[in-house]
Scaffold this motif. Sequence first.
Motif, PDB file in Angstrom:
ATOM      1  N   MET A  85      -6.885   3.789   4.359  1.00 17.09           N
ATOM      2  CA  MET A  85      -6.285   4.645   5.378  1.00 17.09           C
ATOM      3  C   MET A  85      -7.358   5.503   6.014  1.00 17.09           C
ATOM      4  O   MET A  85      -8.334   5.877   5.364  1.00 17.09           O
TER       5      MET A  85
ATOM      6  N   THR B   5       0.904   4.778   0.609  1.00 12.13           N
ATOM      7  CA  THR B   5       0.247   5.958   1.165  1.00 12.13           C
ATOM      8  C   THR B   5       1.217   6.652   2.115  1.00 12.13           C
ATOM      9  O   THR B   5       2.239   6.091   2.498  1.00 12.13           O
TER      10      THR B   5
ATOM     11  N   CYS C 271      -6.514  -1.709   0.067  1.00  9.70           N
ATOM     12  CA  CYS C 271      -5.763  -1.042   1.124  1.00  9.70           C
ATOM     13  C   CYS C 271      -6.582   0.189   1.510  1.00  9.70           C
ATOM     14  O   CYS C 271      -7.289   0.759   0.678  1.00  9.70           O
TER      15      CYS C 271
ATOM     16  N   CYS D  89       0.860  -1.181   0.000  1.00 10.27           N
ATOM     17  CA  CYS D  89       0.000   0.000   0.000  1.00 10.27           C
ATOM     18  C   CYS D  89       0.901   1.238   0.000  1.00 10.27           C
ATOM     19  O   CYS D  89       1.693   1.428   0.916  1.00 10.27           O
TER      20      CYS D  89
ATOM     21  N   ASP E 244      -2.075   2.008   7.877  1.00 12.47           N
ATOM     22  CA  ASP E 244      -2.915   1.514   6.784  1.00 12.47           C
ATOM     23  C   ASP E 244      -3.690   0.293   7.239  1.00 12.47           C
ATOM     24  O   ASP E 244      -3.297  -0.408   8.165  1.00 12.47           O
TER      25      ASP E 244
ATOM     26  N   TRP F  20      -5.857  -3.241   5.740  1.00 14.06           N
ATOM     27  CA  TRP F  20      -6.009  -4.127   4.594  1.00 14.06           C
ATOM     28  C   TRP F  20      -7.349  -4.833   4.648  1.00 14.06           C
ATOM     29  O   TRP F  20      -7.821  -5.220   5.723  1.00 14.06           O
TER      30      TRP F  20
ATOM     31  N   ARG G  27     -10.591   3.929   0.861  1.00 15.92           N
ATOM     32  CA  ARG G  27     -10.031   2.682   0.344  1.00 15.92           C
ATOM     33  C   ARG G  27      -9.505   2.851  -1.076  1.00 15.92           C
ATOM     34  O   ARG G  27     -10.010   3.657  -1.845  1.00 15.92           O
ATOM     35  N   SER G  28      -8.527   2.036  -1.399  1.00  9.13           N
ATOM     36  CA  SER G  28      -7.972   2.014  -2.752  1.00  9.13           C
ATOM     37  C   SER G  28      -8.940   1.314  -3.695  1.00  9.13           C
ATOM     38  O   SER G  28      -9.960   0.758  -3.268  1.00  9.13           O
TER      39      SER G  28
ATOM     40  N   SER H 249       2.343  -2.124   8.352  1.00 10.45           N
ATOM     41  CA  SER H 249       0.979  -2.005   7.832  1.00 10.45           C
ATOM     42  C   SER H 249       0.917  -1.659   6.354  1.00 10.45           C
ATOM     43  O   SER H 249      -0.155  -1.498   5.799  1.00 10.45           O
ATOM     44  N   LYS H 250       2.036  -1.568   5.693  1.00 10.16           N
ATOM     45  CA  LYS H 250       2.061  -1.266   4.257  1.00 10.16           C
ATOM     46  C   LYS H 250       2.006  -2.533   3.400  1.00 10.16           C
ATOM     47  O   LYS H 250       1.570  -2.498   2.263  1.00 10.16           O
TER      48      LYS H 250
END
Length: 102
Positions: free
Chosen positions: A54, A14, A52, A12, A19, A21, A63-64, A35-36
């Motif tokens: 944030m 950011t 992912c 992820c 982050d 998931w 969300r992505s 957390s990435k």
Amino acid sequence: MAENVDSVTAICHTSATDDKWYVSYTQVSNYDPDSKTLIIQRVSIYNTPLQCGMEIFPHIIERSEMIFLTVIYGPSSVLIRSKPGNLNGELTAEIGSSGDGV
């Protein structure tokens, strides 16, 4: 990727420090301490889609886009029955047939 064989790693990108998931629309906690990075050791058909997220405000998660995995899987087991007297050296089968009466 093959089900229960291959692994997948997602990162992820950011600026957030915490982050989150989501696997199959459910928040998971099995990611690296940073957390990435999300690592799924043995991917299954139930591990898609990935997202992912944030926290942009308290309790508001952005969300992505969804990442859909293509997971190849096959039957758990295959059983072919035949009556040797009726084969004449040849065994035929059609996709989707049950084989009853062969």
